[in-house]
Design a protein around this motif. Sequence first.
Motif, PDB file in Angstrom:
ATOM      1  N   LEU A 226       0.839  -1.209   0.000  1.00 20.64           N
ATOM      2  CA  LEU A 226       0.000   0.000   0.000  1.00 20.64           C
ATOM      3  C   LEU A 226       0.871   1.255   0.000  1.00 20.64           C
ATOM      4  O   LEU A 226       0.607   2.208  -0.726  1.00 20.64           O
ATOM      5  CB  LEU A 226      -0.937   0.007   1.211  1.00 20.64           C
ATOM      6  N   PHE A 227       1.921   1.226   0.803  1.00 18.96           N
ATOM      7  CA  PHE A 227       2.811   2.403   0.834  1.00 18.96           C
ATOM      8  C   PHE A 227       3.494   2.620  -0.517  1.00 18.96           C
ATOM      9  O   PHE A 227       3.849   3.740  -0.870  1.00 18.96           O
ATOM     10  CB  PHE A 227       3.851   2.264   1.955  1.00 18.96           C
ATOM     11  N   ALA A 228       3.676   1.541  -1.280  1.00 16.46           N
ATOM     12  CA  ALA A 228       4.381   1.673  -2.566  1.00 16.46           C
ATOM     13  C   ALA A 228       3.424   1.965  -3.717  1.00 16.46           C
ATOM     14  O   ALA A 228       3.860   2.195  -4.845  1.00 16.46           O
ATOM     15  CB  ALA A 228       5.131   0.365  -2.854  1.00 16.46           C
ATOM     16  N   ASP A 229       2.115   1.960  -3.457  1.00 11.58           N
ATOM     17  CA  ASP A 229       1.135   2.053  -4.541  1.00 11.58           C
ATOM     18  C   ASP A 229       0.780   3.503  -4.885  1.00 11.58           C
ATOM     19  O   ASP A 229       0.247   4.228  -4.042  1.00 11.58           O
ATOM     20  CB  ASP A 229      -0.129   1.301  -4.116  1.00 11.58           C
ATOM     21  N   PRO A 230       1.069   3.935  -6.133  1.00 14.23           N
ATOM     22  CA  PRO A 230       0.772   5.326  -6.496  1.00 14.23           C
ATOM     23  C   PRO A 230      -0.718   5.646  -6.442  1.00 14.23           C
ATOM     24  O   PRO A 230      -1.101   6.764  -6.119  1.00 14.23           O
ATOM     25  CB  PRO A 230       1.274   5.433  -7.947  1.00 14.23           C
ATOM     26  N   ASP A 231      -1.565   4.669  -6.725  1.00 15.91           N
ATOM     27  CA  ASP A 231      -3.010   4.913  -6.749  1.00 15.91           C
ATOM     28  C   ASP A 231      -3.495   5.398  -5.372  1.00 15.91           C
ATOM     29  O   ASP A 231      -4.002   6.521  -5.242  1.00 15.91           O
ATOM     30  CB  ASP A 231      -3.703   3.591  -7.157  1.00 15.91           C
ATOM     31  N   ILE A 232      -3.297   4.595  -4.350  1.00 17.99           N
ATOM     32  CA  ILE A 232      -3.825   4.989  -3.034  1.00 17.99           C
ATOM     33  C   ILE A 232      -3.091   6.227  -2.502  1.00 17.99           C
ATOM     34  O   ILE A 232      -3.689   7.099  -1.867  1.00 17.99           O
ATOM     35  CB  ILE A 232      -3.798   3.807  -2.021  1.00 17.99           C
ATOM     36  N   ASN A 233      -1.809   6.324  -2.840  1.00 14.14           N
ATOM     37  CA  ASN A 233      -1.046   7.480  -2.354  1.00 14.14           C
ATOM     38  C   ASN A 233      -1.437   8.783  -3.035  1.00 14.14           C
ATOM     39  O   ASN A 233      -1.141   9.863  -2.528  1.00 14.14           O
ATOM     40  CB  ASN A 233       0.453   7.227  -2.493  1.00 14.14           C
ATOM     41  N   SER A 234      -2.107   8.676  -4.185  1.00  6.58           N
ATOM     42  CA  SER A 234      -2.531   9.920  -4.839  1.00  6.58           C
ATOM     43  C   SER A 234      -3.797  10.474  -4.188  1.00  6.58           C
ATOM     44  O   SER A 234      -4.124  11.642  -4.349  1.00  6.58           O
ATOM     45  CB  SER A 234      -2.758   9.686  -6.334  1.00  6.58           C
ATOM     46  N   THR A 235      -4.524   9.631  -3.458  1.00 11.96           N
ATOM     47  CA  THR A 235      -5.773  10.132  -2.852  1.00 11.96           C
ATOM     48  C   THR A 235      -5.710  10.210  -1.329  1.00 11.96           C
ATOM     49  O   THR A 235      -6.374  11.046  -0.722  1.00 11.96           O
ATOM     50  CB  THR A 235      -6.963   9.222  -3.234  1.00 11.96           C
ATOM     51  N   LEU A 236      -4.928   9.337  -0.710  1.00 10.21           N
ATOM     52  CA  LEU A 236      -4.904   9.307   0.764  1.00 10.21           C
ATOM     53  C   LEU A 236      -3.506   9.598   1.298  1.00 10.21           C
ATOM     54  O   LEU A 236      -2.515   9.304   0.640  1.00 10.21           O
ATOM     55  CB  LEU A 236      -5.327   7.926   1.282  1.00 10.21           C
ATOM     56  N   ASN A 237      -3.450  10.151   2.528  1.00  7.29           N
ATOM     57  CA  ASN A 237      -2.155  10.275   3.218  1.00  7.29           C
ATOM     58  C   ASN A 237      -2.030   9.059   4.126  1.00  7.29           C
ATOM     59  O   ASN A 237      -2.699   8.983   5.157  1.00  7.29           O
ATOM     60  CB  ASN A 237      -2.134  11.526   4.091  1.00  7.29           C
ATOM     61  N   LEU A 238      -1.190   8.116   3.728  1.00  3.87           N
ATOM     62  CA  LEU A 238      -1.035   6.913   4.550  1.00  3.87           C
ATOM     63  C   LEU A 238      -0.091   7.195   5.713  1.00  3.87           C
ATOM     64  O   LEU A 238       0.877   7.940   5.573  1.00  3.87           O
ATOM     65  CB  LEU A 238      -0.479   5.758   3.721  1.00  3.87           C
ATOM     66  N   GLY A 239      -0.383   6.577   6.850  1.00  2.00           N
ATOM     67  CA  GLY A 239       0.500   6.721   8.017  1.00  2.00           C
ATOM     68  C   GLY A 239       0.863   5.338   8.540  1.00  2.00           C
ATOM     69  O   GLY A 239       0.063   4.400   8.438  1.00  2.00           O
ATOM     70  N   ALA A 240       2.085   5.197   9.091  1.00  2.00           N
ATOM     71  CA  ALA A 240       2.544   3.886   9.567  1.00  2.00           C
ATOM     72  C   ALA A 240       2.653   3.870  11.090  1.00  2.00           C
ATOM     73  O   ALA A 240       3.145   4.826  11.688  1.00  2.00           O
ATOM     74  CB  ALA A 240       3.908   3.560   8.968  1.00  2.00           C
ATOM     75  N   VAL A 241       2.177   2.779  11.684  1.00  2.00           N
ATOM     76  CA  VAL A 241       2.348   2.599  13.135  1.00  2.00           C
ATOM     77  C   VAL A 241       3.311   1.473  13.455  1.00  2.00           C
ATOM     78  O   VAL A 241       3.705   1.295  14.606  1.00  2.00           O
ATOM     79  CB  VAL A 241       1.000   2.326  13.837  1.00  2.00           C
ATOM     80  N   ASN A 242       3.673   0.705  12.432  1.00  2.00           N
ATOM     81  CA  ASN A 242       4.655  -0.363  12.683  1.00  2.00           C
ATOM     82  C   ASN A 242       6.023   0.252  12.915  1.00  2.00           C
ATOM     83  O   ASN A 242       6.231   1.449  12.685  1.00  2.00           O
ATOM     84  CB  ASN A 242       4.698  -1.335  11.497  1.00  2.00           C
TER      85      ASN A 242
END
Length: 544
Positions: A226-242
């Motif tokens: 998901l972090f590497a995917d341009p599609d989701i990253n173009s619409t959402l700001n992903l955050g990591a807790v790991n």
Amino acid sequence: MSNGSTNGTASAGSPQRYLSTRGDDYDLSFEEVVLKGLASDGGLYIPEQIPDASQWQSWKDLSFPDLALEVLSLYISPTEIPREDLKGIIDRSYSTFRAPETTPLKHLHDNLYLLELFHGPTFAFKDVALQFLGNLFEYFLVRKNVGKTGRDRHHLSVVGATSGDTGSAAIYGLRGKKDVSVFILHPKGRVSPIQEAQMTTVLDANVHNLAVTGTFDDCQDIVKALFADPDINSTLNLGAVNSINWARILAQIVYYFHSYFSMAKANSDFKVGDKVRYVVPTGNFGDILAGYFAHRMGLPVDKLVVATNENDILDRFWKTGKYEKQPAHGPEAQGGLAVDGVKAHEDGVKETLSPAMDILVSSNFERLLWFLAYEFAESAKMDDEWNKRQAGQEVSAWLKQLKSSGGFGPVYKDVHEAAKRDFESERVSDSQTVETIKAYFNKLGYVLDPHSAVGVAASVRSMERAGQVPHISLSTAHPAKFAGAVDLALKDEQGFNFEENVLPPELVGLESKEKRVSDVDNDWKVVRELVKKQVEEELQGAAH
Ligand SMILES: Cc1ncc(COP(=O)(O)O)c(C=O)c1O
Ligand SMILES: N[C@@H](CCOP(=O)(O)O)C(=O)O
């Protein structure tokens, strides 16, 4: 290692910057790396300079939060978070802990001390970093969103993978927080019943539990995809807790210093300045990596001892210099037989009594590899930029090989030797884990959780080698979280009663509460669509 700018002293007042272990991302701020989580080249963020905490001895009487303020200030410039604000974030984070010392140290026997890291809200060491990270996310979001409304607000979509403990700690750190949605993926049926209940009984609208048909490594791979995917990253700001998130490692550095001082106070034969061994039950290599940073900052560490369960990729690396998902002639290669009652899956992960460490590929090992590669590059006597570029290229090549052929190595002899200079490793089987839980209950009336028992079993072996050097063994979870393993070890022992002696009131009746969880296939694209749809719904709800 030299005191070159990457690995030596951060010059006073110059703000800390961050770079990726794979070399493409560099010169990022603390806020950028915390909010991004994973670098765009797939690497993990590391500080450009490990601060030399030459003043560390003056911290000896500080409380845990005050010590945290000193340590964290060396990595977070006051131009990014003013000191008073950082103090507020830290104080809020540790006010939720049940123990006045936050992370108390217990003397077990001889030179062995147990660092209890499970006095936070979810009874595991993850709370130390995730209470902090939750408040840090909130701080950054409030600041970004001043004066903004509706769709203009910065919304963070947190996606995390868990083998049980990170998930609940992240959920407790982020539940109900404004402008955050949380998606936690756990391997269905492979976390303990209490861990599962801790996550799925949280019904806040911004919390979503996804039970994945697969292993923890599958969940971790989905998160990384998901972090590497341009599609989701173009619409959402992903955050990591790991622990791919740098802030997780940073917050954990504090308890290495704190426990060192606690030990010095408890042990009259020990002087501040003497060396200690830390023994760390290890899965994703995040907890022990924090010890490596503490050591590099100046804490006198004799060795950091990696303690694995039967998922022993790290132990095999220290013994052979090869980092391979499957041992060349291991049980799987001989037909997937169960050893010691432990179930080995086709994918190579074994189901053990310490399930939070049932991990094949340890994310944070990549960060250590970078420092080892950097040190190796230094021997070419080029400039610092060259060393960093070389380290990034070396790490990228190793990780590419891991992905394509399931392993790499043996690494160069000098790299392996450098790893052995600071670390040792031990592998502890399930039957040794059970024996250790039994022995400490009968000897001291102390109930260890199975992960902490892996650490203690490794400590006992290490003590035989290390003479008089004191050992601090990290206790990473409360035994009540792993009732099955504890019961297996102690059910026939005189005086043992799980409900009366182990189960804390906070966890009583948890399993019968209302739950919310969705089953999902082991397919990152399915997870992507689910996350996108859910966040859209939450954003629409917030706009009305
Ligand atoms: C109870 C417990 N002990 C040990 C570990 C291993 O820690 P790390 O992954 O940081 O090596 C974990 C999870 O990661 C855990 O939940
Ligand atoms: N043991 C962990 C696995 C995830 O590791 P993390 O430290 O990288 O978050 C868990 O309990 O979830």
